[in-house]
Structures are given as C-alpha cells and as structure tokens.
Design a protein around this motif. Structure first.
Motif, PDB file in Angstrom:
ATOM      1  N   ALA A 192       0.835  -1.206   0.000  1.00  0.00           N
ATOM      2  CA  ALA A 192       0.000   0.000   0.000  1.00  0.00           C
ATOM      3  C   ALA A 192       0.868   1.254   0.000  1.00  0.00           C
ATOM      4  O   ALA A 192       0.470   2.291  -0.526  1.00  0.00           O
ATOM      5  CB  ALA A 192      -0.912  -0.001   1.222  1.00  0.00           C
ATOM      6  N   GLY A 193       2.046   1.143   0.600  1.00  0.00           N
ATOM      7  CA  GLY A 193       2.925   2.305   0.654  1.00  0.00           C
ATOM      8  C   GLY A 193       4.336   1.909   1.028  1.00  0.00           C
ATOM      9  O   GLY A 193       4.560   0.824   1.574  1.00  0.00           O
ATOM     10  N   ILE A 194       5.262   2.800   0.700  1.00  0.00           N
ATOM     11  CA  ILE A 194       6.667   2.498   0.995  1.00  0.00           C
ATOM     12  C   ILE A 194       7.403   3.825   1.192  1.00  0.00           C
ATOM     13  O   ILE A 194       7.139   4.803   0.491  1.00  0.00           O
ATOM     14  CB  ILE A 194       7.263   1.629  -0.144  1.00  0.00           C
ATOM     15  CG1 ILE A 194       8.703   1.241   0.132  1.00  0.00           C
ATOM     16  CG2 ILE A 194       7.170   2.303  -1.481  1.00  0.00           C
ATOM     17  CD1 ILE A 194       9.178   0.130  -0.792  1.00  0.00           C
ATOM     18  N   SER A 195       8.278   3.866   2.180  1.00  0.00           N
ATOM     19  CA  SER A 195       9.032   5.094   2.434  1.00  0.00           C
ATOM     20  C   SER A 195      10.427   4.730   2.927  1.00  0.00           C
ATOM     21  O   SER A 195      10.664   3.608   3.383  1.00  0.00           O
ATOM     22  CB  SER A 195       8.321   5.967   3.466  1.00  0.00           C
ATOM     23  OG  SER A 195       8.323   5.319   4.715  1.00  0.00           O
ATOM     24  N   ALA A 196      11.340   5.691   2.828  1.00  0.00           N
ATOM     25  CA  ALA A 196      12.719   5.444   3.227  1.00  0.00           C
ATOM     26  C   ALA A 196      13.267   6.679   3.933  1.00  0.00           C
ATOM     27  O   ALA A 196      12.904   7.813   3.600  1.00  0.00           O
ATOM     28  CB  ALA A 196      13.579   5.115   2.006  1.00  0.00           C
ATOM     29  N   CYS A 197      14.136   6.441   4.904  1.00  0.00           N
ATOM     30  CA  CYS A 197      14.751   7.532   5.653  1.00  0.00           C
ATOM     31  C   CYS A 197      16.259   7.295   5.742  1.00  0.00           C
ATOM     32  O   CYS A 197      16.697   6.191   6.071  1.00  0.00           O
ATOM     33  CB  CYS A 197      14.131   7.588   7.048  1.00  0.00           C
ATOM     34  SG  CYS A 197      14.875   8.810   8.142  1.00  0.00           S
TER      35      CYS A 197
END
Lengths: 354, 78
Positions: A12-17
């Motif tokens: 549904a979603g993906i993020s990176a830091c």
C-alpha cells in the motif's frame, strides 16, 4: 527450490529515511587518491549517508514509518502486525520490533517480530508478511527494514568502510482480494556464512579483550573481530553463480519473460557486481535502477530505498511489473515478481538528530 | 579465443595499461598493480566475455596472464 506464490496481498505504501550526514568517498583519506578514483568508478559509491552517534536503525525506520502513516491515513488501531528486519538492532536483547510497536503507538494486540536478515531481508520479509497476513486474516501490517552497517565497518578497511551506508525503510502491506499474485523464489546456503561475518560478540565467540585487537588482513585492510569482514571475491563469485539462475527459475515458474518486467531492482551490492548481472540478463541500463552512487550498499534497505529514490514517481502514478532480487550475507538470496499500482510513496526522508 | 584477444580484453578493462605492454608471460600482479578491486574487474570481464567465473583458488594458482588464460580455456572447453 522454494518457488511459491502469495495471493490477496499488496504494497500500500513504501518510504525510506536516510541520515542527513553525508560521507564522500573522494574524502576517504585511508587510501590514495588513485585508489579512491578506482573505488568510486568500480564499486560505484560516490557518497553515502551515515548515522551520528546514538542513532539506530529503528530511529530511521520510525521516521520512515511516521512519514508513511501520515500520508496513508491508516489508523494505528488497524495495524496488527509489525516486523523489524535488520542485523543492527537496538539492544542485544530484547527484540527491537516491540520497542517500535510502543513508539509508533500500535495496539497491544499487534504481533511484533524481529527477523535477522541482511541483504535479502526485504524480499524474504515480503514473503513472511504475506504468508502471515493470509493465514491470520490481519488486514494491515508494517514491515520496517534497514541497517546501519557503517557502524560495523572498520575505517581502516578499504573493502568495507567506503561501501556501506545507512538507511531505514517502512513498507505498508495490506490484504486485498483483487491483488495479483506475488511470485517468490527464495534460496540460501549457510556453508557460505563466513563470506560476510562479524566473528566476535555473539555466543559462538564471546566478547573478549582480544576481540578489540586490530589485525592486518591485506593491503589497506585492518580490522578487529567486532568489525564486519567481507570476502569480496567469494561474494562476487556467489553473486555471479546464483542470482541469474534464481531469477530465471522464477521467470520460468511464472511463465513470464524479462520483457514483461518494467524494472529489475537489484540489491545495491556494488556497481561491478550489478553491472555484470545486468549484462548476464541482457537488460538495458534503464531497467536496473541504481541508488548506490548516492547511498552506498545499505544492506537490507537497499531494494526499498532504490524503489523510493529512483522509482518513487512511477510507483505513485503507474502500474508497474517489478522483479526485485536481493542477495548477500547468509548466504541468502531471493527474488520476487510483483505488480504495484498507485502506492503511497513519499520522497526519501532525511533524519536529523533530535 | 586466442591469447592475443584475451590480452586485448584485459587491456580494455584496465585504463592505466598501455597497449602492447602486457605479454602472455607478464606477471599479472605486477603488470596490473593488483589489488582486490582489480581481481573483481578481471573476474567480471572473464564472466562477460567467456562465461567462466574465476575463483579465488584459480587466482592463487596463477602467476602470469598465460596461466589465467589456460584456466579459462580448459574450463570453457569442458
């Protein structure tokens, strides 16, 4: 071979830091100017992000998860599965996933699990999340994947220090009856466990005074027994031997061709390994995106970080057929073919020490 | 494949190497200022051009360009 498919399951979603602090290999003064140039050209790492003291993988993953949850508009109470996949945990014990469950404000009914897996972690993790959610009926889960390998590498080891960068990622996964199947091919070979290893500090070789003694293992390769040791030729040969057959086995299982795939996202091992694999697969350069020049080899985070940093816009706007393939420490390797569509994907987030 | 073609392939990969200097009898560790990255470059080139994966053991056993060439040709024929 572990070839299988998982239904009803989508990203549904993906993020990176990544940490704000950037280290450039042009400034790596342990080796000569000429060596630096060769390193940057061949290994492909121009710069990487490294954590400042006290920041952990879970901090990076936490920030990535906050950014993602804000856009996703998921209620905390809806999330009943949290998995933390890393080889750089907060404490020897307890597990880090529970700490993140509390910090993110997830309910006590959330199943929290740590998995100790490096380079192949994202691909392995997708299979575990998908299997567990299908059998339990849990509708929404978070998979937090990342590493701060920079802390494992000796500054005086030219085979590891310039390679590794730090990153944490968050992937939101949900059950979805209309989702197309995800196809997996997962493999491993523990006989190669010494190819990438930190020898001391576990329970096989307890921490001792001798653990801190530096030894020279080659020209420009000085480290102690608490540093990561990487046998470059072994890892290179393993990658050339196993990755392409794994991908071809998966394609055969699914009846798909590489031409059906929009992008092949490879673990960012090093540019030479990845370029050799790309040529073996006869893929055009644009089909295998790279983030290694900016972020280095970020271990378990490298596949999702590359997706966010290089394919973010397309992940948001388009339907894509992706083949993700990750390989390394364990030795462990695996590939997945999946279709993504309209997923929430904020741009790469920078972590500032609070 | 010939040893001359093999040498040309090596020359293409190693920028600092002036054409004509590398001979079959050249000790590759001296001629190529051998280091671990050069080992990987050599392995990658041989995999791409000859579809053979040079092992660490192959490198230990080899001194000259001819030695590496011989290993590749014996394996590729098999």
């Amino acid at each position: 071979m572990a070839l299988f498919s998982i239904p009803n399951f989508r990203i549904a979603g993906i993020s990176a830091c990544v940490p704000q602090n950037e280290e450039r290999n042009a400034d790596y003064s342990w080796i000569t100017q000429k060596e630096r140039e060769q390193l940057i050209k061949t290994v492909g790492v121009e710069s990487k992000r490294v954590v400042s003291k006290g920041t952990t993988t879970s901090d990076l993953c936490y920030k990535a998860a906050l950014g993602l949850l804000n856009e996703l508009k998921w209620e905390r109470e809806e999330i009943h599965l949290l998995m933390f996949i890393s080889q750089t945990r907060d404490f020897m014990i307890p597990a880090t996933s529970g700490i993140l469950q509390d910090r993110l404000g997830l309910p006590k009914s959330t199943i929290s699990i740590d998995i100790n897996q490096g380079c192949s972690g994202f691909v392995y993790g997708l299979s575990v999340m998908g299997s567990l959610m299908n059998t339990t009926g849990i509708q929404k889960g978070l998979m937090l994947v990342g590493d701060i390998s920079s802390l494992n590498a000796s500054y005086r080891d030219k085979s590891t220090h310039p390679l590794f960068g730090d990153a944490g990622t968050a992937t939101a996964l949900e059950l979805s009856p209309e989702a197309p199947l995800l196809y997996f091919n997962l493999q491993g070979d523990g006989s190669g466990h010494e190819a990438i290893i930190i020898p001391d500090g576990g329970f096989r070789n307890l921490l001792s005074k001798e653990s801190f003694n530096y030894k020279k293992y080659g020209d420009g390769i000085h480290r102690n027994q608490l540093h990561i040791a990487l046998d470059g030729i072994e890892v290179f040969n393993f990658s050339l031997r196993e990755v392409v057959p794994n991908i071809k086995g998966l394609l055969k299982y699914t009846g798909k061709e590489l031409s059906d795939i929009d992008f092949v996202v490879l673990h960012q091992a090093n540019r030479l390994i990845n370029e050799t694999l790309r040529k073996m697969l006869k893929l055009e350069p644009f089909k295998t995106p790279y983030s290694i020049q900016k972020y280095g080899n970020t271990s378990s985070a490298s596949v999702p970080l590359t997706m966010v940093s290089e394919l973010g816009e397309q992940l948001r706007d388009k339907t894509l057929q992706l083949l993700l393939s990750a390989f390394g420490i364990g030795l462990s390797w695996g590939s997945v073919i999946l279709q993504t569509g309209g997923i929430i994907c904020p741009p790469v987030i920078e972590y500032e020490k609070p | 494949m010939s040893i001359e073609a093999f040498i040309r392939n090596v020359e293409e990969e190693f920028d600092d190497l002036k054409p004509g200097i590398l001979k079959p009898e050249s000790t590759f560790r001296d001629a190529l200022e051998w280091n671990s990255i050069n080992a990987l470059i050599m392995i990658a080139m041989v995999k791409n051009e000859y579809d053979y994966t040079i092992t660490a053991d192959d490198l230990v056993k080899s001194k000259t360009i001819q030695d590496i060439y011989n290993i590749i040709t014996s394996r590729v024929k098999e």
